[in-house]
Design a protein around this motif. Structure first.
Motif, PDB file in Angstrom:
ATOM      1  N   ASN A 137      -8.497   9.931   1.258  1.00  0.00           N
ATOM      2  CA  ASN A 137      -9.412  10.877   2.064  1.00  0.00           C
ATOM      3  C   ASN A 137     -10.477  11.516   1.310  1.00  0.00           C
ATOM      4  O   ASN A 137     -10.268  11.579  -0.082  1.00  0.00           O
ATOM      5  CB  ASN A 137      -8.650  11.675   3.022  1.00  0.00           C
ATOM      6  CG  ASN A 137      -7.582  10.799   3.401  1.00  0.00           C
ATOM      7  OD1 ASN A 137      -7.544   9.571   3.475  1.00  0.00           O
ATOM      8  ND2 ASN A 137      -6.489  11.558   4.107  1.00  0.00           N
ATOM      9  N   THR A 179       0.787  -1.334  -0.099  1.00  0.00           N
ATOM     10  CA  THR A 179      -0.114   0.197  -0.085  1.00  0.00           C
ATOM     11  C   THR A 179       0.685   1.207  -0.154  1.00  0.00           C
ATOM     12  O   THR A 179       1.854   1.403   0.859  1.00  0.00           O
ATOM     13  CB  THR A 179      -0.730   0.165   1.174  1.00  0.00           C
ATOM     14  OG1 THR A 179      -1.575  -1.044   1.131  1.00  0.00           O
ATOM     15  CG2 THR A 179      -1.681   1.196   1.248  1.00  0.00           C
ATOM     16  N   GLY A 224      -2.533  17.031   3.357  1.00  0.00           N
ATOM     17  CA  GLY A 224      -2.854  15.684   3.845  1.00  0.00           C
ATOM     18  C   GLY A 224      -3.011  15.626   5.262  1.00  0.00           C
ATOM     19  O   GLY A 224      -3.817  15.073   5.808  1.00  0.00           O
ATOM     20  N   ILE A 274       2.080   4.931   0.917  1.00  0.00           N
ATOM     21  CA  ILE A 274       1.858   5.628   2.022  1.00  0.00           C
ATOM     22  C   ILE A 274       1.863   7.127   1.363  1.00  0.00           C
ATOM     23  O   ILE A 274       1.553   7.794   2.212  1.00  0.00           O
ATOM     24  CB  ILE A 274       2.804   5.565   3.242  1.00  0.00           C
ATOM     25  CG1 ILE A 274       4.170   5.540   2.836  1.00  0.00           C
ATOM     26  CG2 ILE A 274       2.625   3.948   3.851  1.00  0.00           C
ATOM     27  CD1 ILE A 274       5.073   5.669   4.167  1.00  0.00           C
ATOM     28  N   ALA A 317     -11.692  10.885   6.994  1.00  0.00           N
ATOM     29  CA  ALA A 317     -11.183   9.859   6.492  1.00  0.00           C
ATOM     30  C   ALA A 317     -11.522   8.519   6.959  1.00  0.00           C
ATOM     31  O   ALA A 317     -12.196   8.558   8.338  1.00  0.00           O
ATOM     32  CB  ALA A 317      -9.647   9.785   6.457  1.00  0.00           C
ATOM     33  N   ILE A 318     -11.618   7.335   6.550  1.00  0.00           N
ATOM     34  CA  ILE A 318     -12.094   6.161   7.109  1.00  0.00           C
ATOM     35  C   ILE A 318     -10.893   5.367   7.187  1.00  0.00           C
ATOM     36  O   ILE A 318     -10.131   4.794   6.603  1.00  0.00           O
ATOM     37  CB  ILE A 318     -12.993   5.545   6.236  1.00  0.00           C
ATOM     38  CG1 ILE A 318     -14.218   6.290   6.194  1.00  0.00           C
ATOM     39  CG2 ILE A 318     -13.712   4.224   6.751  1.00  0.00           C
ATOM     40  CD1 ILE A 318     -15.369   6.257   5.106  1.00  0.00           C
ATOM     41  N   ASN A 319     -10.652   4.784   8.528  1.00  0.00           N
ATOM     42  CA  ASN A 319      -9.599   4.032   8.977  1.00  0.00           C
ATOM     43  C   ASN A 319      -9.965   2.489   9.166  1.00  0.00           C
ATOM     44  O   ASN A 319     -11.030   2.296   9.550  1.00  0.00           O
ATOM     45  CB  ASN A 319      -8.898   4.513  10.282  1.00  0.00           C
ATOM     46  CG  ASN A 319      -8.312   5.764  10.252  1.00  0.00           C
ATOM     47  OD1 ASN A 319      -7.720   6.128   9.240  1.00  0.00           O
ATOM     48  ND2 ASN A 319      -8.283   6.310  11.359  1.00  0.00           N
ATOM     49  N   HIS A 320      -9.137   1.735   8.656  1.00  0.00           N
ATOM     50  CA  HIS A 320      -9.587   0.196   8.929  1.00  0.00           C
ATOM     51  C   HIS A 320      -8.252  -0.570   8.797  1.00  0.00           C
ATOM     52  O   HIS A 320      -7.358  -0.139   8.042  1.00  0.00           O
ATOM     53  CB  HIS A 320     -10.510  -0.162   7.703  1.00  0.00           C
ATOM     54  CG  HIS A 320     -10.494   0.224   6.414  1.00  0.00           C
ATOM     55  ND1 HIS A 320      -9.416  -0.610   5.351  1.00  0.00           N
ATOM     56  CD2 HIS A 320     -10.609   1.331   5.507  1.00  0.00           C
ATOM     57  CE1 HIS A 320      -9.139   0.082   4.083  1.00  0.00           C
ATOM     58  NE2 HIS A 320      -9.759   1.152   4.323  1.00  0.00           N
ATOM     59  N   PRO A 321      -8.035  -1.528   9.220  1.00  0.00           N
ATOM     60  CA  PRO A 321      -6.955  -2.306   9.300  1.00  0.00           C
ATOM     61  C   PRO A 321      -6.524  -2.750   7.843  1.00  0.00           C
ATOM     62  O   PRO A 321      -7.169  -3.512   7.170  1.00  0.00           O
ATOM     63  CB  PRO A 321      -6.992  -3.522  10.240  1.00  0.00           C
ATOM     64  CG  PRO A 321      -8.468  -3.554  10.392  1.00  0.00           C
ATOM     65  CD  PRO A 321      -9.070  -2.295   9.862  1.00  0.00           C
ATOM     66  N   VAL A 322      -5.187  -2.453   7.453  1.00  0.00           N
ATOM     67  CA  VAL A 322      -4.620  -2.843   6.131  1.00  0.00           C
ATOM     68  C   VAL A 322      -3.491  -3.473   6.682  1.00  0.00           C
ATOM     69  O   VAL A 322      -2.361  -2.895   6.880  1.00  0.00           O
ATOM     70  CB  VAL A 322      -4.429  -1.677   5.300  1.00  0.00           C
ATOM     71  CG1 VAL A 322      -3.653  -2.194   3.937  1.00  0.00           C
ATOM     72  CG2 VAL A 322      -5.806  -1.144   4.835  1.00  0.00           C
ATOM     73  N   LEU A 352      -6.790   2.747   2.325  1.00  0.00           N
ATOM     74  CA  LEU A 352      -6.879   3.695   3.007  1.00  0.00           C
ATOM     75  C   LEU A 352      -7.045   5.245   2.497  1.00  0.00           C
ATOM     76  O   LEU A 352      -7.384   6.118   3.113  1.00  0.00           O
ATOM     77  CB  LEU A 352      -5.825   3.681   4.097  1.00  0.00           C
ATOM     78  CG  LEU A 352      -5.832   2.586   5.134  1.00  0.00           C
ATOM     79  CD1 LEU A 352      -4.374   2.501   5.737  1.00  0.00           C
ATOM     80  CD2 LEU A 352      -6.848   2.835   6.274  1.00  0.00           C
ATOM     81  N   PHE A 353      -6.396   5.460   1.302  1.00  0.00           N
ATOM     82  CA  PHE A 353      -6.660   6.568   0.401  1.00  0.00           C
ATOM     83  C   PHE A 353      -7.277   6.301  -0.845  1.00  0.00           C
ATOM     84  O   PHE A 353      -7.633   4.837  -1.237  1.00  0.00           O
ATOM     85  CB  PHE A 353      -5.226   6.995  -0.035  1.00  0.00           C
ATOM     86  CG  PHE A 353      -4.287   7.411   0.972  1.00  0.00           C
ATOM     87  CD1 PHE A 353      -4.702   8.103   1.894  1.00  0.00           C
ATOM     88  CD2 PHE A 353      -3.000   7.405   0.776  1.00  0.00           C
ATOM     89  CE1 PHE A 353      -3.756   8.803   2.894  1.00  0.00           C
ATOM     90  CE2 PHE A 353      -1.771   7.695   1.593  1.00  0.00           C
ATOM     91  CZ  PHE A 353      -2.281   8.575   2.582  1.00  0.00           C
ATOM     92  N   ILE A 379      -0.396  11.617   0.082  1.00  0.00           N
ATOM     93  CA  ILE A 379      -1.847  11.458   0.685  1.00  0.00           C
ATOM     94  C   ILE A 379      -2.884  12.017  -0.219  1.00  0.00           C
ATOM     95  O   ILE A 379      -2.584  13.059  -1.106  1.00  0.00           O
ATOM     96  CB  ILE A 379      -1.833  12.507   2.027  1.00  0.00           C
ATOM     97  CG1 ILE A 379      -0.888  12.114   2.805  1.00  0.00           C
ATOM     98  CG2 ILE A 379      -3.303  12.667   2.520  1.00  0.00           C
ATOM     99  CD1 ILE A 379      -1.006  12.787   4.035  1.00  0.00           C
TER     100      ILE A 379
END
Lengths: 58, 756
Positions: free
Chosen positions: B419, B379, B445, B381, B705-710, B416-417, B384
């Motif tokens: 946002n 992924t 960002g 980083i 932004a929405i966070n979730h485990p990656v 994750l992106f 942003i």
């Protein structure tokens, strides 16, 4: 005889865990400072049962 | 005779030194002009006499005794004014000597920690997660930072400001860059850079002529500007800036294809190719009816077919080249180190609102590139990525870019992106002019935002502007001092009084720093100002005052820990009670109002910032715990809650959180972000994901932004949620498995471009 040990891969290799902390993503939690690690650990997931939005996608 | 110095060293007696010391005492006093060298000498003679009287020829006299004798003689001979100034100077010297020794001690201790410990052992080496504190250059950077910070505190800042920082009342971000006078960040206008080409120091880069060079130069511009500032770099309208490159590539491809056809079929005589080239060059979009070229194929059915085929092929090839350009762009920004410590530029791009054929091609392919990840599927980083949501452009189903909004949700659920930023929120919409991408809100960002401009009302835009510096207030401590945490009743009057004092202190500090920034010259920032990136910096000469340019910057006043502050004040935070919700908004509105007034007074942009607080999250709370001990809900964690956020461990629904945090976006004009945390399964539910983004839009969020485990297993390449065991290859963390087991696994993650 086949030496199985030689064909093993991934020994000592950790999983990567990508997280967002201030807006930036960081490739691994290892680089977070202690306070941020604690914050990340404490995060609870938000439920979406009651999710409503006012404007429809039409 | 010998003299014993302060450090215990014994040196030979040198009466010249005593004479000079006495002379300095006279010359530096306010009444210097009333005395002559004869007066100096009168004292000198008496002092030498006195020393000889007290100490034998082979004796040792301590330096402090010599100074005592000088003072005695000044007094007894009636030089009272000189005595006063000499003795007060002596006291001050001795204090600053002590202070320096203390600081020196601190400094050496800090450097010892940097040098002798690894990043895992030493928290300060992980202050910034994007710096690899273990690398040689990373450590070198930290040596430099440590020294620069101490220098700033001892030599540049007012002592009251330095001590407020050290005591944890305020936190001056990026203090290590204060002596250099750098500013934080910039929204780069690529359009302007590309139209005339630019120079990064060695050789001129000509205007780009195709999407690949457009994207390559975009990365170079980001990288170059990164070295002139201490924060991040952002592109405010990436799609609009890249679109002309797509059109150029298309024209090249189309002309080439037609040329190849006529060459292959040997029909050069049947078509006026020069005229055809001219016609293609005049196109303003690649989305044209083939009939536009009717004059060239009228006579020949075969030629009509060929030109149509050439057109289709050119579109296809342009699409592919755009994807490759976007892929290279993402790769570059994740690999090109531009600062010490293995730091890639802190880059951001804003996009999503260009509805032209070319702009849409950029957005689509950028999202595809983001989706496919880096070389081994990692992924990315950076950059942003921020998708700008706007009604009538991409928000409603009927909107021309609605498909791209959906795609953005899909990619974000995996990577994750992007946002999401929301132009329709009133505080962003007020600047929006239809058809002018410069008027669309653009975020850094990290969340920093500039739009309003009290210093220069003609330039209420994001493009070419950024933050000068920012400093945060420890809101929690003020809450503890005046709330029920330490009192019977909260004393709001005293609370606001202290909030105002802190705002004024930070205002003074920002102005002190702004003065240093404005004292710099164009040659200190050769790219940012030398190449005209910053608004109004065109045509600045090497010796020109840069103040008028820097006045367009924002001066950020940040805060941390509203939640803990509320708990300290009234016993609950804004996630818990309506009372706290009301009070929270009241406090933050109060802060914003005061800053607006200060801005008007100084004609500068003092803005209220929901501090990102990466390095700060644990600093204030540690100090506050030493002062107040562990207080439940206040100082009982290792961190303070970010800005106005509802505490991360508080159980709340997504809608509720968005509704509570929404109003703060309007108040924090210097920048804001709201996060929603999802588990892996929910994130994969695209309908739910999109609903959350829509909910943010409807609740007037500015940036979210929405966070979730990656997670990713580097061994088999699986990307998704990994618990104890990798779902891809079945290995535990750090466990070795037979290579066949890995080969058996195929990457099962879905590809956005295949399911278009």
């Amino acid at each position: 005889m086949k030496n199985t040990k030689q064909n093993l891969v991934g020994e000592g290799v950790k999983f990567e865990r990508i997280r967002r902390i201030t807006g930036y993503l960081v490739g691994t939690i290892d680089r977070f400072n202690n306070a941020k690690r604690a914050e990340e650990r404490d995060r609870v997931k938000h439920s979406i049962d009651t999710l409503k939005c006012d404007k429809k996608a039409v | 005779m010998k003299v014993v110095k302060r450090d215990g060293k014994v040196v030979s007696f040198n009466d010249t030194k005593i004479a000079i010391a006495i002379r300095k005492g006279f010359v530096n006093s306010r009444s210097a002009t009333s005395y002559t060298e004869d007066d100096h000498n009168k004292i000198f003679t008496k002092v030498i006499e006195e020393i000889n009287k007290r100490y034998p020829k082979d004796g040792q006299v301590p330096i402090e005794v010599i100074q005592d004798i000088i003072e005695e003689e000044l007094k007894s001979l009636g030089y009272v004014d000189i005595y006063d100034s000499f003795s007060s100077y002596r006291t001050r010297r001795s204090e600053s000597r002590k202070a320096f020794q203390n600081r020196q001690h601190k400094l050496m201790k800090a450097i010892e920690s940097l040098s002798l410990k690894t990043a895992i052992e030493e928290d300060s080496k992980r202050d910034n997660a994007n710096v690899d504190g273990n690398t040689a250059m990373g450590t070198m950077l930290q040596y430099g930072s440590t020294l620069a910070r101490e220098f700033a505190k001892s030599y540049i800042m007012s002592p009251r400001i330095a001590s407020a920082h050290d005591d944890g009342e305020i936190y001056i971000h990026d203090m290590d860059f204060m002596p250099m006078g750098t500013t934080t960040c910039c929204q780069i206008n690529l359009d302007k850079l590309f139209s005339r080409g630019f120079s990064t120091g060695h050789g001129h880069l000509r205007p780009p002529k195709g999407i690949s060079t457009y994207a390559a130069l975009a990365a170079i511009a980001i990288q170059s500007n990164q070295n002139d500032q201490h924060g991040g770099q952002s592109i405010p309208a990436f799609d609009f800036y890249m679109a002309p490159g797509v059109l150029q590539t298309f024209k090249k491809m189309f002309k080439q294809a037609v040329k190849e056809y006529i060459d292959l079929l040997e029909i050069t005589k049947e078509i006026d190719f020069d005229k055809f080239v001219k016609k293609v060059d005049e196109l303003t979009t690649m989305d044209v009816d083939i009939k536009t070229f009717k004059e060239f194929y009228e006579k020949d059915k075969q030629l009509e077919k060929s030109i149509k085929k050439a057109y289709d092929m050119a579109i296809k090839k342009t699409d592919r080249e755009t994807f490759q350009a976007m892929e290279a762009f993402v790769h570059n920004l994740n690999t090109m180190h531009s600062r010490a410590g293995a730091q890639v530029p802190f880059s951001s791009i804003n996009f999503g609102t260009d509805i032209s054929y070319e702009g849409r091609m950029v957005i689509k392919n950028y999202l595809y590139a983001l989706d496919s990840g880096l070389g081994k599927g990692e992924t990315p980083i950076f950059p942003i990525s921020i998708f700008k949501v706007k009604e009538d452009i991409n928000y409603f189903e009927k909107d021309p870019n609605y498909d791209l909004f959906k795609l953005a949700c899909k990619v974000s659920a995996k990577r994750l992106f992007p946002n999401f930023s929301f132009i329709d929120s009133p505080f962003n919409l007020q600047y929006y002019k239809k058809g002018d991408p410069n008027s669309e809100v653009a975020y850094m960002g990290c969340r920093t935002r500039v739009m309003g401009n009290t210093a220069n009302p003609d330039k209420e835009i994001a493009t070419g502007r950024g933050n000068a510096s920012f400093t945060s207030i420890n809101l929690v401590r003020i809450g503890i001092k005046h709330g029920i945490a330490t009192n019977k009743e909260p004393n709001m009057e005293e609370f606001y009084k202290e909030v105002d004092e802190k705002i004024d202190l930070v205002k003074d500090q920002l102005l002190e720093r702004f003065k240093i920034q404005c004292s710099k010259k164009v040659y200190n920032f050769p790219f940012l100002l030398g190449q005209g990136l910053f608004v109004d910096s065109d045509g600045l000469g090497p010796e020109d005052d840069i103040t008028p340019v820097l006045r367009n910057c924002s001066l950020g006043v940040g805060f941390i820990g509203l939640a803990e502050c509320l708990t300290a004040l009234i016993g609950s935070h804004h996630g818990e009670t309506e009372e706290a919700r009301k009070l929270g908004l009241e406090i933050v509105s109060h802060m914003r109002e005061r800053l607006d007034n200060i801005s008007k007074q100084y004609k500068l942009n003092f803005t209220l910032l929901a501090t990102p607080a990466e390095g700060l999250s644990g600093k204030f709370v540690a100090i506050d715990r030493s002062i107040y001990g562990t207080m439940p809900g206040i100082t009982d964690k290792e961190y303070y809650t970010n800005s106005y956020h509802v505490p991360v461990r508080y159980n709340i629904s997504a809608t509720e959180k968005i509704k509570i945090e929404g109003p703060y976006h309007a108040l924090t004009n210097g920048g804001h972000i709201t996060y929603i945390e999802l588990d892996g399964d929910t994130a994969n539910n695209l309908e739910a994901f999109e609903k959350i983004v829509r909910c943010m839009h409807d609740n007037k969020i500015g940036y979210g932004a929405i966070n979730h485990p990656v997670d990713r297993d580097p061994v088999c390449g699986y990307t998704g949620v990994i618990g104890d065991v990798c779902p891809g290859c079945g290995r535990h963390e750090s466990e070795g498995i037979p290579v066949e087991q890995v080969e058996h696994f195929e990457i099962r993650t879905e590809c956005a471009s295949c399911t278009k």
